[in-house]
Structure formats: structure tokens, C-alpha cells
Design a protein around this motif. Sequence first.
Motif, PDB file in Angstrom:
ATOM      1  N   GLU A 255       0.863  -1.156   0.000  1.00 33.16           N
ATOM      2  CA  GLU A 255       0.000   0.000   0.000  1.00 33.16           C
ATOM      3  C   GLU A 255       0.909   1.217   0.000  1.00 33.16           C
ATOM      4  OE1 GLU A 255      -4.401  -1.029   1.705  1.00 33.16           O
ATOM      5  OE2 GLU A 255      -2.686  -1.220   3.031  1.00 33.16           O
ATOM      6  N   VAL A 256       0.554   2.206  -0.791  1.00 33.27           N
ATOM      7  CA  VAL A 256       1.433   3.346  -0.965  1.00 33.27           C
ATOM      8  C   VAL A 256       0.834   4.555  -0.265  1.00 33.27           C
ATOM      9  CG1 VAL A 256       2.577   4.842  -2.628  1.00 33.27           C
ATOM     10  CG2 VAL A 256       2.198   2.422  -3.163  1.00 33.27           C
ATOM     11  N   ASP A 257       1.622   5.119   0.663  1.00 32.04           N
ATOM     12  CA  ASP A 257       1.203   6.339   1.348  1.00 32.04           C
ATOM     13  C   ASP A 257       2.008   7.495   0.801  1.00 32.04           C
ATOM     14  OD1 ASP A 257      -0.311   4.682   2.974  1.00 32.04           O
ATOM     15  OD2 ASP A 257       1.248   4.564   4.525  1.00 32.04           O
ATOM     16  N   VAL A 258       1.413   8.678   0.849  1.00 32.07           N
ATOM     17  CA  VAL A 258       2.131   9.866   0.422  1.00 32.07           C
ATOM     18  C   VAL A 258       2.176  10.831   1.616  1.00 32.07           C
ATOM     19  CG1 VAL A 258       0.066  10.923  -0.607  1.00 32.07           C
ATOM     20  CG2 VAL A 258       2.312  11.599  -1.420  1.00 32.07           C
ATOM     21  N   GLY A 259       3.342  11.450   1.821  1.00 34.60           N
ATOM     22  CA  GLY A 259       3.506  12.345   2.970  1.00 34.60           C
ATOM     23  C   GLY A 259       2.786  13.666   2.754  1.00 34.60           C
ATOM     24  N   GLY A 277       4.391  17.690  12.463  1.00 37.69           N
ATOM     25  CA  GLY A 277       3.169  18.243  11.894  1.00 37.69           C
ATOM     26  C   GLY A 277       2.740  17.551  10.614  1.00 37.69           C
ATOM     27  N   GLY A 278       3.423  16.467  10.299  1.00 33.23           N
ATOM     28  CA  GLY A 278       3.090  15.775   9.046  1.00 33.23           C
ATOM     29  C   GLY A 278       2.269  14.517   9.282  1.00 33.23           C
ATOM     30  N   GLY A 279       1.980  13.811   8.231  1.00 33.48           N
ATOM     31  CA  GLY A 279       1.248  12.553   8.306  1.00 33.48           C
ATOM     32  C   GLY A 279       1.315  11.829   6.978  1.00 33.48           C
ATOM     33  N   TRP A 280       0.815  10.608   6.977  1.00 39.34           N
ATOM     34  CA  TRP A 280       0.815   9.790   5.758  1.00 39.34           C
ATOM     35  C   TRP A 280      -0.613   9.541   5.297  1.00 39.34           C
ATOM     36  CZ3 TRP A 280       5.359   9.175   3.443  1.00 39.34           C
ATOM     37  CH2 TRP A 280       6.538   9.200   4.216  1.00 39.34           C
ATOM     38  N   MET A 281      -0.831   9.656   3.995  1.00 41.77           N
ATOM     39  CA  MET A 281      -2.141   9.376   3.404  1.00 41.77           C
ATOM     40  C   MET A 281      -2.007   8.182   2.486  1.00 41.77           C
ATOM     41  SD  MET A 281      -4.874  11.287   3.574  1.00 41.77           S
ATOM     42  CE  MET A 281      -5.633  11.292   1.981  1.00 41.77           C
ATOM     43  N   GLU A 282      -2.914   7.219   2.644  1.00 39.24           N
ATOM     44  CA  GLU A 282      -2.874   6.093   1.725  1.00 39.24           C
ATOM     45  C   GLU A 282      -3.488   6.520   0.397  1.00 39.24           C
ATOM     46  OE1 GLU A 282      -5.003   2.585   3.038  1.00 39.24           O
ATOM     47  OE2 GLU A 282      -5.205   2.089   0.909  1.00 39.24           O
ATOM     48  N   VAL A 283      -2.755   6.333  -0.696  1.00 40.35           N
ATOM     49  CA  VAL A 283      -3.296   6.741  -1.993  1.00 40.35           C
ATOM     50  C   VAL A 283      -3.383   5.620  -3.029  1.00 40.35           C
ATOM     51  CG1 VAL A 283      -2.775   9.202  -1.872  1.00 40.35           C
ATOM     52  CG2 VAL A 283      -1.018   7.626  -2.687  1.00 40.35           C
ATOM     53  N   LEU A 284      -2.675   4.522  -2.802  1.00 40.27           N
ATOM     54  CA  LEU A 284      -2.622   3.497  -3.847  1.00 40.27           C
ATOM     55  C   LEU A 284      -2.509   2.101  -3.274  1.00 40.27           C
ATOM     56  CD1 LEU A 284       0.089   5.351  -5.763  1.00 40.27           C
ATOM     57  CD2 LEU A 284      -1.601   4.142  -7.103  1.00 40.27           C
TER      58      LEU A 284
END
Length: 344
Positions: A255-259, A277-284
Motif C-alpha cells: 500500500e502506498v502512502d504519500v507524505g 506536523g506531518g502525516g501519511w495518506m494512503e493513496v494506492l
Amino acid sequence: PQEAILDRIRQCDTLAALEDIRVELLGKAGIITAELKTLGKLSPEERQAVAPAIHARREAVTEAIATAKAALEQAALDARLASETVDMTLPVDRVAPGSVHPVSQVMDELAEIFADLGFAVATGPEVEDDWHNFTALNIPETHPARAMHDTFYIAGEHARPMVLRTHTSPVQIRTMTSQKPPIRIIAPGRVYRSDSDATHTPMFHQIEGLVIDKGITLGHLKWTLETFLKAFFERDDIVLRLRPSYFPFTEPSAEVDVGFTWKDGKRVIGGSGDAPGGGWMEVLGSGMVHRRVIEACGLDPDEWQGFAFGTGVDRLAMLKYGMDDLRPFFDGDLRWLKHYGFSA
Ligand code: PHE
């Protein structure tokens, strides 16, 4: 009396009346026609005496009719032009111009990005049989992964059970069974799952990617995804995180996350998700195409390898254009489109 006749012609005020006069004088049973006929019965001397006058009369009348006709036609045209004049000062009826929906816009952007990387666009049916949607993708009948997809089945008897495709992955199968490798395609389109809340609609859009060639590795997959996400989000500082995952049709799967970083209460894609202050979003979802899938399509998995990925187009649109609810995408509310700059 010739002058009287010519006056009648000149004073004639409609084309129909003029035609009546023409018939009366020059028609088959016309007066001048009759005069001309009498010439045949005369002796040459007599004929010479009267013929020139008759011919001259016919000539004069013919010419007068042509002139009158031209004048009447011109007058008719002038009248028409005057009555059909366009009033340029009238207010315009404003018709709102149509515009491209954000989903279509994103699909176009993706197709363009992948075209630059050498990917062609492939398509498949939305009403799909369960062999293409599941079985050939290594999801046999009893496989628990079928439960991962809340599938809409098509009622009735069919040679194979029919479903509304739950993902664009069946296009992988359709492509591998109809084209010879090397293959490089993307497949954008509608998919369906029995699911509905703020971030899920029963119909949504995915885009599938598939590469089949010799010696393809996970490195090719990562480079391709990084290149595409940089182009899509128009930023160079895209950081990806590949997390081990499970899909029946890829092995290994990731699963690919984008910062992203938070800015004014919104996620802004870019930078490492591990930064303060960042995070990871699953996109793929992605992975190396499973041997069994390659085999099911009639190819030799020792000769051909590849990678595949799938992502939600609507979600990508939300991320890029800062939308936080998926449902308005499909409400057709112009105010919403306008708010996000998608309608004039
Ligand atoms: N089809 C998967 C899904 O809908 C996504 C995916 C595609 C995963 C290709 C791996 C490879 O969730």
C-alpha cells in the motif's frame, strides 16, 4: 398602343401581376405571340413591311418585363433585409457554459501523465463476469478476499455470475488475454461497491495501471508511482512510503502512502509524513503481478513479470483540489462545482 402596354408593365407592383402580363403578351396564347404567328401566312413583301414592328414590340416588351422583374425582386429583397435586421443593442440571453467535472479533469490529467510515460489507455465493461473480476485475479469462489469487496451481483441466470465490477483490475485480465506483452496500460473507469458514507459512494472511479515485460522489479513500480505523483501534485518533494500489504493478485503487495503536512486545517501533499506536523495518506494499492494471474491469462510467469497498481480517482481529486466530502461529486450541484472553481 405600345406605350400603354409598356406603362402597364412599369406600373405593375407585384411579381405575380407581372407574370400575368407576360403570359397575356408573350405566352403561348399571348397577343404578341399571335401577331408573330400571322407573319407565316404573309407574302415575303407583306412580311417585310410589318415584321420589324412586331419584332421590335416583342423586344421592347421583353426588356420592359425583365427590368420590372429585377426592380420588384430588388424591392422584395430590400424589404426582407430591413425586416430581418438584427438589433445589436438587445440584451443577450446568457447561457451558462458547461465545464469539465473534477473527476473527468483528473482522469484527463492522469491519462496525459501516463501517456508521457508510454502507457496506453485500456477499457473494460462495468458489468463484468466474476471470472474477470475475481477468479482470474486469484480470488476463487471460496476465497475470503471476496468479502473485501461488497459486491453488487446482477440478478438472473448467466453463463458466469455477473457483477458490477468492484475494481478496475479486471481490465488487467482483459488486456493480458487480448494483447501480447510488453504491456503498459492504464485503465480509468467507474467501479461499484455496496458502501456509502462521507468518503464512500456506491459508484466511484479508479484508475488501474499494469506493466508486463521482462525483468520488471519493484524498483520500476516505485519509480513509476513517484514520477506520476510528482507530476499529478505538481511538486518535486513528494515522499512515498510503501507498506507491506495484501492483495490476492499481487505478490508482494504494497500500500502506498504519500507524505503531507497540515496547513490551515487542510492536508497539503508534500514532504515526509514523519516530519513534525506531518502525516501519511494512503493513496494506492500496488504490487508485483501474481504468478497465478499471469498464468491465468495464458502467459509464462517465468518469462513475463510486471507490476500493477490501482487508485481512487475521486480521492486523488479531493486531495488535489482540497475537497473533504466525496458525496457532492455525484450530486450535480452547480454551486459546489463553482465553489471549487469547476464552473463559470
Ligand atoms: N484492485 C485493488 C483495489 O481495488 C487495487 C489494486 C490494483 C491493488 C492493482 C494492487 C494492484 O483495492
